[in-house]
Design a protein around this motif. Structure first.
Motif, PDB file in Angstrom:
ATOM      1  N   LYS A  81     -10.588  15.639 -58.187  1.00 13.47           N
ATOM      2  CA  LYS A  81      -9.606  15.172 -59.168  1.00 13.47           C
ATOM      3  C   LYS A  81      -8.175  15.544 -58.810  1.00 13.47           C
ATOM      4  N   GLY A  82      -7.972  16.331 -57.754  1.00 15.62           N
ATOM      5  CA  GLY A  82      -6.617  16.682 -57.352  1.00 15.62           C
ATOM      6  C   GLY A  82      -6.517  18.102 -56.826  1.00 15.62           C
ATOM      7  N   VAL A  83      -5.275  18.509 -56.626  1.00 14.01           N
ATOM      8  CA  VAL A  83      -4.960  19.844 -56.122  1.00 14.01           C
ATOM      9  C   VAL A  83      -4.264  20.602 -57.245  1.00 14.01           C
ATOM     10  N   TRP A  84      -4.694  21.823 -57.464  1.00 15.34           N
ATOM     11  CA  TRP A  84      -4.173  22.644 -58.561  1.00 15.34           C
ATOM     12  C   TRP A  84      -3.714  23.987 -58.023  1.00 15.34           C
ATOM     13  N   ILE A  85      -2.481  24.345 -58.330  1.00 17.10           N
ATOM     14  CA  ILE A  85      -1.922  25.652 -57.972  1.00 17.10           C
ATOM     15  C   ILE A  85      -2.177  26.603 -59.135  1.00 17.10           C
ATOM     16  N   HIS A  86      -2.560  27.811 -58.826  1.00 11.75           N
ATOM     17  CA  HIS A  86      -2.709  28.851 -59.855  1.00 11.75           C
ATOM     18  C   HIS A  86      -1.333  29.470 -60.069  1.00 11.75           C
ATOM     19  N   GLY A  87      -0.737  29.182 -61.215  1.00  9.27           N
ATOM     20  CA  GLY A  87       0.586  29.708 -61.530  1.00  9.27           C
ATOM     21  C   GLY A  87       0.539  31.143 -62.031  1.00  9.27           C
ATOM     22  N   PRO A  88       1.702  31.707 -62.343  1.00 12.47           N
ATOM     23  CA  PRO A  88       1.775  33.084 -62.834  1.00 12.47           C
ATOM     24  C   PRO A  88       0.964  33.334 -64.105  1.00 12.47           C
ATOM     25  N   LYS A  89       0.717  32.306 -64.915  1.00 14.21           N
ATOM     26  CA  LYS A  89      -0.055  32.468 -66.150  1.00 14.21           C
ATOM     27  C   LYS A  89      -1.569  32.443 -65.896  1.00 14.21           C
ATOM     28  N   ALA A  90      -1.992  32.102 -64.691  1.00 15.18           N
ATOM     29  CA  ALA A  90      -3.413  32.075 -64.333  1.00 15.18           C
ATOM     30  C   ALA A  90      -3.863  33.485 -63.941  1.00 15.18           C
ATOM     31  N   TYR A  91      -5.166  33.698 -63.958  1.00 21.46           N
ATOM     32  CA  TYR A  91      -5.712  35.006 -63.583  1.00 21.46           C
ATOM     33  C   TYR A  91      -5.230  35.415 -62.191  1.00 21.46           C
ATOM     34  N   ALA A  92      -5.399  34.525 -61.208  1.00 17.86           N
ATOM     35  CA  ALA A  92      -5.010  34.853 -59.822  1.00 17.86           C
ATOM     36  C   ALA A  92      -3.518  35.145 -59.722  1.00 17.86           C
ATOM     37  N   GLY A  93      -2.702  34.392 -60.460  1.00 16.70           N
ATOM     38  CA  GLY A  93      -1.264  34.638 -60.459  1.00 16.70           C
ATOM     39  C   GLY A  93      -0.918  36.001 -61.030  1.00 16.70           C
ATOM     40  N   GLY A  94      -1.687  36.430 -62.020  1.00 16.88           N
ATOM     41  CA  GLY A  94      -1.483  37.758 -62.600  1.00 16.88           C
ATOM     42  C   GLY A  94      -1.814  38.874 -61.628  1.00 16.88           C
ATOM     43  N   VAL A  95      -2.846  38.661 -60.819  1.00 11.92           N
ATOM     44  CA  VAL A  95      -3.202  39.663 -59.804  1.00 11.92           C
ATOM     45  C   VAL A  95      -2.095  39.749 -58.756  1.00 11.92           C
ATOM     46  N   VAL A  96      -1.596  38.588 -58.350  1.00 11.98           N
ATOM     47  CA  VAL A  96      -0.492  38.548 -57.380  1.00 11.98           C
ATOM     48  C   VAL A  96       0.702  39.332 -57.925  1.00 11.98           C
ATOM     49  N   SER A  97       1.065  39.078 -59.164  1.00 12.41           N
ATOM     50  CA  SER A  97       2.185  39.784 -59.789  1.00 12.41           C
ATOM     51  C   SER A  97       1.917  41.276 -59.907  1.00 12.41           C
ATOM     52  N   ARG A  98       0.697  41.629 -60.300  1.00 13.02           N
ATOM     53  CA  ARG A  98       0.339  43.056 -60.479  1.00 13.02           C
ATOM     54  C   ARG A  98       0.485  43.827 -59.182  1.00 13.02           C
ATOM     55  N   LEU A  99       0.254  43.159 -58.062  1.00  7.11           N
ATOM     56  CA  LEU A  99       0.374  43.803 -56.758  1.00  7.11           C
ATOM     57  C   LEU A  99       1.819  43.833 -56.264  1.00  7.11           C
ATOM     58  N   GLY A 100       2.724  43.285 -57.054  1.00  3.58           N
ATOM     59  CA  GLY A 100       4.132  43.312 -56.677  1.00  3.58           C
ATOM     60  C   GLY A 100       4.521  42.213 -55.715  1.00  3.58           C
TER      61      GLY A 100
END
Length: 103
Positions: free
Chosen positions: A57-76
């Motif tokens: 159905k398409g390509v989806w980016i995990h933004g900062p509000k997504a779980y993965a985006g939160g992990v990225v942010s948490r790691l700085g």
């Protein structure tokens, strides 16, 4: 769906409270936080990281509000996504992924 990394940790504590194990879970979350701090201290803070999923159905980016985006942010780390419109998952194209150019 749409639960952030921080939401997930808080939900774990709430669930543990329902089983009279809140303090144990708080201790586990604190240990997890310490481990995340250790990892955050070892990663290259100049790197940009982005998670994406491609489906029929398409390509989806995990933004900062997504779980993965939160992990990225948490790691700085930072994301090359500059505008997410408050969405957890952002529809995109392969061409846009190339333009975003994450490390």
């Amino acid at each position: 769906r749409g639960e952030t990394y921080e939401d997930n940790l808080a939900a774990g504590v709430k669930i543990a409270a329902a089983f009279d194990r809140e303090e144990e879970m708080k201790s586990r979350v604190a240990a997890h936080s310490k481990r995340m701090d250790e990892v955050a201290n070892r990663v290259n803070k100049k790197a940009t990281v982005m998670f994406a999923v491609s489906t029929s159905k398409g390509v989806w980016i995990h933004g900062p509000k997504a779980y993965a985006g939160g992990v990225v942010s948490r790691l700085g780390l930072s994301s090359p996504i500059t505008e997410d419109g408050g969405k957890a998952y952002i529809g995109t194209t392969l061409e846009n992924l190339v333009k975003l150019n994450p490390d």
